[in-house]
Enzyme design. Structure first.
Site, short mmCIF file in Angstrom:
data_model
loop_
_atom_site.label_atom_id
_atom_site.label_comp_id
_atom_site.label_asym_id
_atom_site.label_seq_id
_atom_site.Cartn_x
_atom_site.Cartn_y
_atom_site.Cartn_z
N CYS A 5 61.46 17.00 -96.79
CA CYS A 5 60.36 16.12 -97.21
C CYS A 5 59.28 16.09 -96.15
O CYS A 5 59.54 15.88 -94.98
CB CYS A 5 60.86 14.68 -97.38
SG CYS A 5 62.17 14.49 -98.53
N GLY B 290 50.94 17.47 -102.58
CA GLY B 290 49.95 16.86 -103.46
C GLY B 290 50.34 15.51 -104.00
O GLY B 290 51.50 15.09 -103.91
N GLU B 291 49.36 14.82 -104.58
CA GLU B 291 49.56 13.51 -105.19
C GLU B 291 49.49 13.68 -106.71
O GLU B 291 48.41 13.86 -107.27
CB GLU B 291 48.49 12.54 -104.68
CG GLU B 291 48.42 11.22 -105.42
CD GLU B 291 49.77 10.54 -105.63
OE1 GLU B 291 50.56 10.41 -104.69
OE2 GLU B 291 50.06 10.16 -106.79
N SER C 66 56.31 5.96 -102.98
CA SER C 66 56.42 6.15 -101.53
C SER C 66 56.01 4.85 -100.86
O SER C 66 54.82 4.54 -100.74
CB SER C 66 55.52 7.31 -101.10
OG SER C 66 56.06 8.52 -101.57
N LEU C 67 56.99 4.09 -100.43
CA LEU C 67 56.72 2.74 -99.91
C LEU C 67 56.51 2.75 -98.39
O LEU C 67 55.45 2.40 -97.89
CB LEU C 67 57.87 1.82 -100.29
CG LEU C 67 57.65 0.34 -99.98
CD1 LEU C 67 56.54 -0.24 -100.86
CD2 LEU C 67 58.95 -0.46 -100.17
N GLU D 176 53.95 25.78 -102.48
CA GLU D 176 55.36 25.81 -102.10
C GLU D 176 56.22 25.03 -103.10
O GLU D 176 55.81 23.99 -103.62
CB GLU D 176 55.54 25.22 -100.70
CG GLU D 176 54.96 26.16 -99.65
CD GLU D 176 55.17 25.67 -98.22
OE1 GLU D 176 55.44 26.52 -97.37
OE2 GLU D 176 55.07 24.46 -97.97
N CYS E 137 46.53 18.06 -99.96
CA CYS E 137 46.58 16.69 -100.46
C CYS E 137 45.46 15.92 -99.79
O CYS E 137 45.18 16.11 -98.61
CB CYS E 137 47.92 16.04 -100.12
SG CYS E 137 48.15 14.40 -100.85
N CYS F 285 62.02 20.95 -106.43
CA CYS F 285 60.91 20.11 -105.99
C CYS F 285 59.62 20.90 -106.16
O CYS F 285 59.47 21.97 -105.56
CB CYS F 285 61.13 19.72 -104.54
SG CYS F 285 59.79 18.75 -103.81
N CYS G 222 48.34 10.94 -95.46
CA CYS G 222 49.38 10.09 -94.85
C CYS G 222 49.69 10.64 -93.46
O CYS G 222 49.84 11.84 -93.27
CB CYS G 222 50.62 10.06 -95.74
SG CYS G 222 50.27 9.38 -97.38
N CYS H 181 52.82 13.00 -92.69
CA CYS H 181 53.13 14.07 -93.65
C CYS H 181 52.36 15.34 -93.30
O CYS H 181 51.15 15.30 -93.10
CB CYS H 181 52.77 13.61 -95.06
SG CYS H 181 53.03 14.88 -96.32
N SER I 54 56.77 11.28 -108.17
CA SER I 54 56.60 10.39 -107.02
C SER I 54 55.12 10.20 -106.72
O SER I 54 54.35 11.15 -106.73
CB SER I 54 57.30 11.00 -105.80
OG SER I 54 57.10 10.18 -104.66
N ASN J 298 61.26 13.57 -90.93
CA ASN J 298 61.42 14.97 -90.55
C ASN J 298 60.26 15.35 -89.64
O ASN J 298 59.12 15.34 -90.08
CB ASN J 298 61.42 15.85 -91.81
CG ASN J 298 62.65 15.61 -92.66
OD1 ASN J 298 63.78 15.73 -92.20
ND2 ASN J 298 62.45 15.23 -93.91
N1 SAH Z 1 52.24 12.41 -102.85
C1 SAH Z 1 53.44 11.97 -103.53
C2 SAH Z 1 54.40 13.12 -103.76
C3 SAH Z 1 55.02 13.68 -102.50
S1 SAH Z 1 56.65 13.09 -102.37
C4 SAH Z 1 54.08 10.87 -102.72
O1 SAH Z 1 53.71 10.68 -101.58
O2 SAH Z 1 54.93 10.16 -103.24
C5 SAH Z 1 57.08 13.52 -100.73
C6 SAH Z 1 57.80 12.40 -100.06
O3 SAH Z 1 58.14 12.78 -98.69
C7 SAH Z 1 56.93 11.16 -99.96
O4 SAH Z 1 57.72 10.02 -100.11
C8 SAH Z 1 56.44 11.27 -98.55
O5 SAH Z 1 55.98 10.06 -98.05
C9 SAH Z 1 57.67 11.78 -97.82
N2 SAH Z 1 57.35 12.36 -96.52
C10 SAH Z 1 56.17 12.87 -96.13
N3 SAH Z 1 56.25 13.31 -94.87
C11 SAH Z 1 57.52 13.10 -94.46
C12 SAH Z 1 58.22 13.38 -93.25
N4 SAH Z 1 57.63 14.00 -92.25
N5 SAH Z 1 59.52 13.02 -93.19
C13 SAH Z 1 60.13 12.44 -94.23
N6 SAH Z 1 59.52 12.17 -95.41
C14 SAH Z 1 58.22 12.48 -95.52
#
Ligand code: SAH
Length: 349
Positions: A336, A162-163, A216-217, A93, A113, A106, A117, A120, A194, A293
């Site tokens: 996201c 993905g990462e 992604s903190l 996607e 992945c 994006c 997390c 996600c 990211s 989201n």
């Molecule tokens: N794997 C990498 C690249 C993905 S970036 C990373 O995690 O940084 C996608 C971003 O969306 C990340 O910051 C992720 O934590 C965030 N994300 C994932 N699930 C989400 C959700 N349900 N609502 C809002 N942000 C989310």
């Protein structure tokens, strides 16, 4: 399956080397790249300043397309999400996000992945495989063709499925084409990668390509972050933030972008907001707050608006640049963390 090598997997210097090894003049690689990346022409028959021989060679020896468009969904806010099909029949996607002053694409770097997390959607589908650099680059080509009326996006963010740092070589090769003036020609500062925090690879990424780094903190304590981002058990906050403080780019005051998904009752307290500035001390930081989201694979919800306001108020005047990110394309599951649901449904079918 397509056995010919993918031409878009090679950044321009490597394509020149490859052409030279085949006995072709190196500048021919530049001409081919201009057709593909600048003019969007992928059929060698349309590359009218090349000899018939070279056109036939391209046609016979190289694959010039890595992805086909499976479907495109359009959100009421103008965002478009496409499912793109690989040669081995998997779906990936990409999301096209028009804004007033720019257009952001994006892109995904893996199918699924492995980071798992807990909030996600991609994380809940598991890991299938890495994308090749041609498949990363082709997301730009396909999206600009079907959604962008031929216009290259002004910004590209590696924030899809993905990462990225677990597919580092392919990501770097794709970025090199994005920022090459003879290919897509994006300014490096308009490309953002990211990561969830694969600490040993962050320096390597920035040494190889001078792009923006996003982390992604999502939490201000190890206890909470390990619940949301399992990789935090291997690289806890102090290891991650310590590594960031040591980066060349950080000592040169290049900002790091921090994504913080706000989840009701989990990481949205005023105490969290108060801990954040101290945690990020020594790092020129831009914090992006993203209200969770929701999706069916996660129990989490976004905070109430008043809670978000309190969080913002607690951060105000503490020396951090903070923005609240508006969700784009939630009606088509393009926001996201919502990528992968349809992909998974489709590959299960
Ligand atoms: N794997 C990498 C690249 C993905 S970036 C990373 O995690 O940084 C996608 C971003 O969306 C990340 O910051 C992720 O934590 C965030 N994300 C994932 N699930 C989400 C959700 N349900 N609502 C809002 N942000 C989310």
């Amino acid at each position: 399956m397509n056995a010919r090598p993918q031409l878009k997997s090679l950044a321009l210097d490597r394509l020149r080397d490859q052409f030279a090894a085949e006995g072709l003049p190196r500048y021919r690689a530049d001409q081919v790249a201009a057709w593909i990346y600048q003019r969007g022409v992928e059929d060698p028959r349309g590359m009218t300043d090349l000899s018939h021989e070279l056109r036939a060679h391209l046609q016979g020896s190289w694959a010039l397309r890595a992805l086909e468009v499976e479907r495109v969904d359009y959100s009421s806010d103008g965002t478009a999400k496409a499912a793109l099909r690989t040669h081995d029949d998997l779906l990936v996607e990409a999301v096209w996000i028009p804004e007033e002053d720019r257009t952001t694409l994006c892109v995904s770097t893996q199918i699924g992945c492995a980071m798992a997390c807990s909030f996600c959607a991609t994380g809940s589908m598991g890991f299938a495989r890495n994308l090749t650099s041609a498949e990363i680059v082709d997301q730009v080509c396909r999206m600009r063709e079907v959604v962008g009326s031929g216009r290259t996006p002004s910004n590209v963010v590696f924030m899809g499925m993905g990462e990225p740092l677990l597919n580092l070589d392919a990501v770097v090769e794709a970025v090199r084409l994005l920022i090459d003036p003879k290919a897509f020609g994006l300014a490096p500062r308009r490309v953002t990668v990211s990561t969830v925090g694969v600490v040993p690879r962050i320096g390597a990424l920035l040494e190889r390509v001078p792009i923006n780094l996003a982390i992604s903190l999502h939490a201000t304590t190890d206890e909470v972050r390990s619940r949301l981002v399992p990789l935090n058990r291997r690289y806890p906050l102090e290891a991650l933030l310590g590594a960031l403080r040591g980066l060349d780019s950080v000592t040169r005051r290049r900002p790091v972008f921090f994504e913080y998904t706000l989840i009701a009752g989990v990481n949205d307290s005023v105490e969290d907001a108060r801990r954040l500035p101290a945690l990020l001390a020594g790092i020129p930081s831009k914090v992006n707050l993203i209200p969770m989201n929701p999706h069916p694979d996660s129990p989490y919800a976004p905070p109430e608006a008043a809670v978000i306001d309190d969080f913002l108020a607690a951060l105000a005047g503490r020396g951090l640049t903070v923005t609240l990110r508006r969700s784009r394309g939630p009606d088509i599951q393009a926001a996201c963390g919502q990528l992968a649901l349809r992909t998974r449904a489709a590959s299960a079918a």
